[in-house]
Design a protein around this motif. Structure first.
Motif, PDB file in Angstrom:
ATOM      1  N   TYR A 152      72.728  42.067  64.835  1.00 22.69           N
ATOM      2  CA  TYR A 152      73.211  43.042  66.597  1.00 22.69           C
ATOM      3  C   TYR A 152      74.755  41.598  66.813  1.00 22.69           C
ATOM      4  O   TYR A 152      74.089  39.986  67.344  1.00 22.69           O
ATOM      5  N   VAL A 153      75.372  41.705  67.630  1.00 25.23           N
ATOM      6  CA  VAL A 153      76.057  40.697  68.079  1.00 25.23           C
ATOM      7  C   VAL A 153      75.626  41.103  69.678  1.00 25.23           C
ATOM      8  O   VAL A 153      75.805  41.867  70.461  1.00 25.23           O
ATOM      9  N   CYS A 154      75.955  39.339  70.282  1.00 28.26           N
ATOM     10  CA  CYS A 154      75.300  39.043  71.741  1.00 28.26           C
ATOM     11  C   CYS A 154      76.418  37.647  71.592  1.00 28.26           C
ATOM     12  O   CYS A 154      76.887  37.141  70.905  1.00 28.26           O
ATOM     13  N   LYS A 155      76.222  38.107  73.177  1.00 28.52           N
ATOM     14  CA  LYS A 155      77.117  36.864  74.054  1.00 28.52           C
ATOM     15  C   LYS A 155      76.218  35.762  74.947  1.00 28.52           C
ATOM     16  O   LYS A 155      75.560  36.583  75.535  1.00 28.52           O
ATOM     17  N   TRP A 156      76.593  34.985  74.766  1.00 35.24           N
ATOM     18  CA  TRP A 156      75.757  34.179  76.107  1.00 35.24           C
ATOM     19  C   TRP A 156      75.836  33.976  76.750  1.00 35.24           C
ATOM     20  O   TRP A 156      77.439  34.827  77.420  1.00 35.24           O
ATOM     21  N   TYR A 167      70.441  35.578  76.282  1.00 39.87           N
ATOM     22  CA  TYR A 167      72.184  36.167  76.263  1.00 39.87           C
ATOM     23  C   TYR A 167      71.966  37.776  76.323  1.00 39.87           C
ATOM     24  O   TYR A 167      71.187  38.220  76.479  1.00 39.87           O
ATOM     25  N   VAL A 168      72.825  38.675  76.078  1.00 36.87           N
ATOM     26  CA  VAL A 168      72.831  40.172  75.667  1.00 36.87           C
ATOM     27  C   VAL A 168      73.354  40.362  74.939  1.00 36.87           C
ATOM     28  O   VAL A 168      74.253  39.983  74.335  1.00 36.87           O
ATOM     29  N   GLN A 169      72.831  41.304  74.291  1.00 38.05           N
ATOM     30  CA  GLN A 169      73.655  42.484  72.695  1.00 38.05           C
ATOM     31  C   GLN A 169      74.257  42.980  73.301  1.00 38.05           C
ATOM     32  O   GLN A 169      73.543  43.911  73.911  1.00 38.05           O
ATOM     33  N   ILE A 170      75.324  43.542  72.505  1.00 36.34           N
ATOM     34  CA  ILE A 170      76.389  43.968  73.168  1.00 36.34           C
ATOM     35  C   ILE A 170      76.840  45.520  72.463  1.00 36.34           C
ATOM     36  O   ILE A 170      77.843  45.633  72.326  1.00 36.34           O
ATOM     37  N   ILE A 171      76.666  45.307  70.723  1.00 34.75           N
ATOM     38  CA  ILE A 171      77.245  45.575  69.929  1.00 34.75           C
ATOM     39  C   ILE A 171      75.526  45.571  68.989  1.00 34.75           C
ATOM     40  O   ILE A 171      75.011  44.541  68.421  1.00 34.75           O
ATOM     41  N   THR A 172      75.190  46.818  68.716  1.00 38.98           N
ATOM     42  CA  THR A 172      73.570  46.705  68.449  1.00 38.98           C
ATOM     43  C   THR A 172      73.833  47.983  67.117  1.00 38.98           C
ATOM     44  O   THR A 172      72.361  48.757  67.136  1.00 38.98           O
ATOM     45  N   ASP A 173      74.386  48.411  66.370  1.00 37.76           N
ATOM     46  CA  ASP A 173      74.818  48.614  65.017  1.00 37.76           C
ATOM     47  C   ASP A 173      74.672  46.946  64.286  1.00 37.76           C
ATOM     48  O   ASP A 173      75.608  46.532  64.776  1.00 37.76           O
TER      49      ASP A 173
END
Length: 336
Positions: free
Chosen positions: A52-56, A63-69
């Motif tokens: 999953y794509v995340c950002k700090w 951090y937050v997961q922003i793309i969960t595919d």
């Protein structure tokens, strides 16, 4: 676009709180995914262990997961994230906060082999050992070459690629694949690449490796660095830090010796601006991982150490300290 011995990546910014979840104390296995760590507009992105794509956040504490595919890889171009879904192999695009996602190409594509490169209005990538160019303005897809490609780099309106069909040759072409030519044979790998310079290694004879470089302004030629200094075996390009963007360091040692022995390392300082070099000899220093703030960080005999620039005053440090330096974030600035 800057890529460091390492192929990097991570996407997006986060607004998907319903899908995204916040985490802290990211584990070492996530921190060391160097191919998926990117900094864009001073925001740092990475891919977690679920792809999953995340950002700090700004403090680098959560951090937050922003793309969960799950995705294979991604790149960022002009405030848009382009990514390759693992589930159906499509190429997608979304805003920096993960919203307004759309599928662009439904062909079978896999970006997991090498991170794609964004240049002007194009995204270049390898799929099934072939090099392709995708135009983000009109969704046009073009195959650049029919040869088998192992690696590539886009710089100064040219593509440089490792062609394994023609004996591991370094080739050059225009952005549409025309005017292709072979520059050099028997190249081993691209050791360092960014928007200004390409440094690569060439195996001259068995056990003898030399480094060459091509600057952005270079026309059709190539230049040797460290010629005649007898680099034998492994060469590793190490970037110092962003405060001195023109300084690179090259660690070289005899590959007949174990890395964790008291081998004699040769550390070369290389200036990208004037191509000058300086040799530093280090005794008893092991596998060099990073250089930061005039300290050398390395691993030897399962210990992580740091010493000053002449190899003295060594002291043991935590592995996490070295990992944070070695697995740094690649900066994407989209200036060409």
């Amino acid at each position: 676009m800057k890529l460091k011995r390492r192929f990097l990546g991570v996407l997006l910014l986060g607004l998907i709180i319903m899908n995204g979840c916040q985490n802290s104390n990211i584990d070492t296995s996530e921190k060391t995914r160097e191919a998926f760590r990117v900094q864009y507009n001073n925001i740092k992105y990475f891919m977690d262990n679920s792809n999953y794509v995340c950002k700090w956040d700004n403090t680098m504490d959560n951090y937050v997961q922003i793309i969960t595919d799950p995705v294979n890889c991604y790149t960022i171009l002009n405030d848009k994230i382009y990514y390759n879904l693992t589930s159906d192999s499509t190429i997608c695009r979304c805003d920096l906060d993960g919203t307004n996602s759309e599928k662009l190409i439904s062909d079978e594509v896999n970006w997991s082999y090498k991170q794609p490169e964004a240049y002007k209005n194009y995204i270049f990538y390898i799929n099934n050992s072939q090099l392709y160019r995708f135009d983000v303005n009109n969704n046009e897809l073009k195959q650049i070459t029919n040869d088998e490609i192992r690696d590539f780099h886009v710089m100064g309106d040219r593509i440089y690629y490792k062609n394994t069909t023609v004996k591991d040759s370094l080739c050059q072409s225009d952005l549409d694949g025309t005017n292709s030519k072979i520059l050099l044979k028997n190249i081993m790998s691209f050791n360092y690449q960014d928007k200004d310079i390409l440094i690569y290694s060439v195996r001259r004879n068995v056990g003898e490796e030399q480094l060459f470089y091509i600057p952005k302004e270079g026309d059709d030629d190539y230049w040797e660095i460290f010629y005649g200094l007898g680099i034998i075996g492994f060469c590793n390009i190490i970037e110092k830090d962003n405060s001195e963007p023109n300084n690179l360091y090259v660690a070289a040692y005899n590959d007949s010796m174990p890395i964790d022995s008291d081998a004699t390392f040769r550390l070369f300082s290389f200036n990208k601006a004037d191509f000058s070099t300086e040799l530093i000899t280090l005794n008893g220093v092991g596998d060099i991982k990073a250089i930061k703030n005039n300290f050398i960080y390395y691993k030897i005999n399962d210990k992580y150490m740091k010493c000053d620039m002449n190899g003295l005053n060594a002291q043991e440090v935590e592995q996490s300290v070295v990992d944070d330096l070695y697995y740094d974030y690649t900066i994407i600035d989209n200036t060409f």
